[in-house]
Write a protein that holds these residues in place. Structure first.
Motif, PDB file in Angstrom:
ATOM      1  N   PRO A   1      13.007   0.497  -0.860  1.00  0.00           N
ATOM      2  CA  PRO A   1      13.681  -0.564  -1.489  1.00  0.00           C
ATOM      3  C   PRO A   1      13.063  -1.004  -3.118  1.00  0.00           C
ATOM      4  O   PRO A   1      13.667  -1.742  -3.707  1.00  0.00           O
ATOM      5  N   SER A   2      12.073  -0.156  -3.388  1.00  0.00           N
ATOM      6  CA  SER A   2      11.552  -0.586  -4.903  1.00  0.00           C
ATOM      7  C   SER A   2      11.214   0.877  -5.411  1.00  0.00           C
ATOM      8  O   SER A   2      10.217   0.856  -6.178  1.00  0.00           O
ATOM      9  N   GLY A   3      12.177   1.804  -5.517  1.00  0.00           N
ATOM     10  CA  GLY A   3      11.924   3.015  -6.158  1.00  0.00           C
ATOM     11  C   GLY A   3      11.807   4.305  -5.280  1.00  0.00           C
ATOM     12  O   GLY A   3      11.384   4.080  -4.334  1.00  0.00           O
TER      13      GLY A   3
ATOM     14  N   GLN B   1       0.827  -1.378   0.275  1.00  0.00           N
ATOM     15  CA  GLN B   1       0.087   0.045   0.077  1.00  0.00           C
ATOM     16  C   GLN B   1       0.847   1.086   0.020  1.00  0.00           C
ATOM     17  O   GLN B   1       1.732   1.252   0.779  1.00  0.00           O
ATOM     18  N   ARG B   2       0.616   2.230  -0.926  1.00  0.00           N
ATOM     19  CA  ARG B   2       1.398   3.615  -0.843  1.00  0.00           C
ATOM     20  C   ARG B   2       0.699   4.635  -0.410  1.00  0.00           C
ATOM     21  O   ARG B   2      -0.730   4.687  -0.598  1.00  0.00           O
ATOM     22  N   ALA B   3       1.093   5.573   0.082  1.00  0.00           N
ATOM     23  CA  ALA B   3       0.720   6.876   0.625  1.00  0.00           C
ATOM     24  C   ALA B   3       0.685   7.976  -0.280  1.00  0.00           C
ATOM     25  O   ALA B   3       1.511   8.178  -1.122  1.00  0.00           O
ATOM     26  N   GLU B   4      -0.485   8.470  -0.469  1.00  0.00           N
ATOM     27  CA  GLU B   4      -0.588   9.613  -1.595  1.00  0.00           C
ATOM     28  C   GLU B   4      -1.644  10.747  -0.805  1.00  0.00           C
ATOM     29  O   GLU B   4      -2.431  10.235  -0.264  1.00  0.00           O
ATOM     30  N   GLY B   5      -0.939  11.871  -1.073  1.00  0.00           N
ATOM     31  CA  GLY B   5      -1.601  12.992  -0.338  1.00  0.00           C
ATOM     32  C   GLY B   5      -1.583  14.615  -1.220  1.00  0.00           C
ATOM     33  O   GLY B   5      -0.389  14.481  -1.855  1.00  0.00           O
ATOM     34  N   GLU B   6      -2.635  15.108  -1.123  1.00  0.00           N
ATOM     35  CA  GLU B   6      -2.380  16.625  -1.739  1.00  0.00           C
ATOM     36  C   GLU B   6      -3.304  17.412  -1.038  1.00  0.00           C
ATOM     37  O   GLU B   6      -4.426  17.219  -0.571  1.00  0.00           O
ATOM     38  N   ALA B   7      -2.589  18.519  -0.705  1.00  0.00           N
ATOM     39  CA  ALA B   7      -3.008  19.564   0.049  1.00  0.00           C
ATOM     40  C   ALA B   7      -3.092  20.987  -0.750  1.00  0.00           C
ATOM     41  O   ALA B   7      -1.665  21.383  -1.211  1.00  0.00           O
TER      42      ALA B   7
ATOM     43  N   GLY C   1       3.418  10.067   8.006  1.00  0.00           N
ATOM     44  CA  GLY C   1       4.454   9.854   9.058  1.00  0.00           C
ATOM     45  C   GLY C   1       5.842   9.803   8.192  1.00  0.00           C
ATOM     46  O   GLY C   1       6.829  10.002   8.909  1.00  0.00           O
ATOM     47  N   GLY C   2       6.004   9.841   7.090  1.00  0.00           N
ATOM     48  CA  GLY C   2       7.322   9.939   6.240  1.00  0.00           C
ATOM     49  C   GLY C   2       6.969   9.355   4.800  1.00  0.00           C
ATOM     50  O   GLY C   2       5.781   9.116   4.415  1.00  0.00           O
ATOM     51  N   LEU C   3       8.098   9.213   4.001  1.00  0.00           N
ATOM     52  CA  LEU C   3       8.114   8.778   2.607  1.00  0.00           C
ATOM     53  C   LEU C   3       8.765   7.546   2.241  1.00  0.00           C
ATOM     54  O   LEU C   3       9.959   7.360   2.670  1.00  0.00           O
ATOM     55  N   THR C   4       8.245   6.549   1.515  1.00  0.00           N
ATOM     56  CA  THR C   4       9.151   5.585   1.033  1.00  0.00           C
ATOM     57  C   THR C   4       8.703   5.079  -0.295  1.00  0.00           C
ATOM     58  O   THR C   4       7.833   5.979  -1.036  1.00  0.00           O
ATOM     59  N   SER C   5       9.177   3.969  -0.840  1.00  0.00           N
ATOM     60  CA  SER C   5       9.037   3.733  -2.291  1.00  0.00           C
ATOM     61  C   SER C   5       7.561   3.790  -2.695  1.00  0.00           C
ATOM     62  O   SER C   5       6.627   3.483  -2.132  1.00  0.00           O
ATOM     63  N   GLY C   6       7.362   4.906  -3.709  1.00  0.00           N
ATOM     64  CA  GLY C   6       5.952   4.869  -4.424  1.00  0.00           C
ATOM     65  C   GLY C   6       5.170   5.925  -3.780  1.00  0.00           C
ATOM     66  O   GLY C   6       4.100   6.177  -4.368  1.00  0.00           O
ATOM     67  N   ASP C   7       5.618   6.351  -2.489  1.00  0.00           N
ATOM     68  CA  ASP C   7       4.693   7.484  -1.982  1.00  0.00           C
ATOM     69  C   ASP C   7       4.720   8.571  -2.946  1.00  0.00           C
ATOM     70  O   ASP C   7       5.732   9.085  -3.562  1.00  0.00           O
ATOM     71  N   ARG C   8       3.512   9.476  -2.975  1.00  0.00           N
ATOM     72  CA  ARG C   8       3.294  10.686  -3.624  1.00  0.00           C
ATOM     73  C   ARG C   8       2.747  11.740  -2.777  1.00  0.00           C
ATOM     74  O   ARG C   8       1.607  11.506  -2.086  1.00  0.00           O
ATOM     75  N   LEU C   9       3.533  12.688  -2.600  1.00  0.00           N
ATOM     76  CA  LEU C   9       2.782  14.062  -1.814  1.00  0.00           C
ATOM     77  C   LEU C   9       2.952  15.377  -2.482  1.00  0.00           C
ATOM     78  O   LEU C   9       3.866  15.469  -3.057  1.00  0.00           O
ATOM     79  N   SER C  10       2.127  16.203  -2.294  1.00  0.00           N
ATOM     80  CA  SER C  10       1.836  17.572  -3.181  1.00  0.00           C
ATOM     81  C   SER C  10       1.270  18.496  -2.098  1.00  0.00           C
ATOM     82  O   SER C  10       0.263  18.174  -1.366  1.00  0.00           O
ATOM     83  N   TYR C  11       1.976  19.563  -1.970  1.00  0.00           N
ATOM     84  CA  TYR C  11       1.532  20.784  -1.345  1.00  0.00           C
ATOM     85  C   TYR C  11       1.395  21.922  -2.210  1.00  0.00           C
ATOM     86  O   TYR C  11       2.194  22.408  -3.066  1.00  0.00           O
ATOM     87  N   ALA C  12       0.511  22.875  -1.995  1.00  0.00           N
ATOM     88  CA  ALA C  12       0.153  23.798  -2.893  1.00  0.00           C
ATOM     89  C   ALA C  12      -0.292  25.001  -2.155  1.00  0.00           C
ATOM     90  O   ALA C  12      -1.652  24.759  -1.460  1.00  0.00           O
TER      91      ALA C  12
END
Length: 277
Positions: A99-101, A16-22, A65-76
Motif C-alpha cells: 500500500p505504500s510503494g 517495520q520493514r524486512a531487509e535481507g542480504e545473502a 515469508g514474503g515481500l511488501t512495501s519497503g522490503d529489500r532483499l538481495s541474493y548473490a
C-alpha cells in the motif's frame, strides 16, 4: 534502483520493514572438490549450502515469508572457474499487497571461466495489490554458461484468488565479460490483466527460461518436442549460443510441470532437491 509508485498506492504510516542480504562464494579445493569460500547472511535472507563432490547447490530463503512495501532483499552467488553449481529458492517468493510503494529485490550472480550456474528460483506469486521491482544480473566470464529461470503466478487459483491491481518491474540481464548477451525487461501493470491475446490472453502464470552456453541452440529441437504440457502454451528460439523459452499457463501447477520437463532436457543432473514433486 529507482522506485516506481502506482497511482493506486496510498501513503501509510511507518511500519517495520524486512531487509535481507545473502552472499555466497564457491571455490574449488586443490583436489577439485567444491567448497564454500564465503557466506554472508544478514537480516531476513539466508543461504543453505548443499555441496557434494564437484557440484554444489545453494538454496536461498527469505525468512520474512514474503515481500511488501519497503522490503529489500538481495541474493548473490559467485562461482569460481570450472565449477558446476545450482542456485534456487526454498519455496515460492510471495509479493503481498504493497500500500505504500514497491518492495525491491536484487539478484546478482557471477560465474567464473569454464563454470556453469543454473539459477532456478521457484515461482514468484503475486497477490492482489502487489508491487515488486526486481533486477537479476548474471555475469559470465569467458566461456562460462548459465541457465536462468523466472516464473510468475498471479494469485493462487485453488484459493480463489484473483488480481485486480498489480505492479511488477522485472529486469533480467545476462552479461559475458561485461557485454550484454541477453536483456529481458518486463513490466506488468494492472491493464495487462485484461489486455487480451497481445499480452497474457487470460493466462494466470508465465515463465521465461534462458540457456546461454556454447552450442545452446542445439537443444532447440529437443526442447520443442516437450512443449506440449496440457494447460500451457509455449515457444522456443535458439541462436548464437542462446536458447530462450517463453511459457503461458492457466495456473501455476501446469506451468511447473512444463518447466520440469524442460529442465530434464537442459540439465545434465537431477533437479534441485527443493524442486522434487
Amino acid at each position: 534502483m529507482n522506485a516506481h509508485v502506482d497511482p493506486f498506492i496510498r501513503p501509510a504510516g511507518r511500519h517495520q520493514r524486512a531487509e535481507g542480504e545473502a552472499n555466497v562464494s564457491l571455490r574449488a579445493r586443490p583436489d577439485g572438490v567444491i567448497g564454500l569460500g564465503r557466506l554472508r547472511q544478514q537480516g531476513s535472507a539466508k543461504a543453505i549450502s548443499l555441496l557434494s563432490g564437484r557440484t554444489g547447490e545453494i538454496v536461498f530463503l527469505n525468512t520474512a515469508g514474503g515481500l511488501t512495501s519497503g522490503d529489500r532483499l538481495s541474493y548473490a552467488l559467485q562461482a569460481a572457474p570450472g565449477l558446476s553449481a545450482t542456485a534456487t529458492t526454498q519455496t515460492a517468493e510471495r509479493a503481498y499487497r504493497a500500500p505504500s510503494g514497491p518492495a525491491q529485490m536484487v539478484v546478482s550472480h557471477r560465474v567464473g571461466q569454464g563454470a556453469r550456474l543454473d539459477w532456478l528460483p521457484q515461482e514468484t506469486i503475486l497477490f492482489d495489490g502487489a508491487s515488486l521491482e526486481r533486477r537479476t544480473e548474471i555475469a559470465l566470464e569467458g566461456d562460462a554458461a548459465c541457465l536462468m529461470l523466472e516464473a510468475v503466478v498471479m494469485g493462487r487459483a485453488a484459493m480463489g484468488e484473483t488480481l485486480a491491481r498489480v505492479h511488477l518491474s522485472d529486469r533480467r540481464y545476462i552479461l559475458r565479460d561485461g557485454a550484454p548477451v541477453l536483456v529481458e525487461p518486463l513490466r506488468l501493470e494492472t491493464a495487462a490483466l485484461t489486455a487480451g491475446p497481445a499480452v497474457l490472453d487470460s493466462a494466470r502464470a508465465f515463465a521465461t527460461l534462458a540457456f546461454v552456453a556454447a552450442g545452446a541452440e542445439d537443444a532447440l529441437a529437443p526442447v520443442r518436442r516437450v512443449l506440449d504440457e496440457p494447460g500451457t502454451s509455449g515457444a522456443a528460439s535458439g541462436w548464437d549460443g542462446r536458447l530462450v523459452v517463453r511459457l503461458l499457463a492457466v495456473d501455476g501447477w501446469p506451468l511447473r510441470r512444463q518447466i520440469l520437463r524442460l529442465l530434464a532436457v537442459l540439465r545434465p543432473g537431477p533437479l534441485p532437491r527443493v524442486w522434487q514433486m
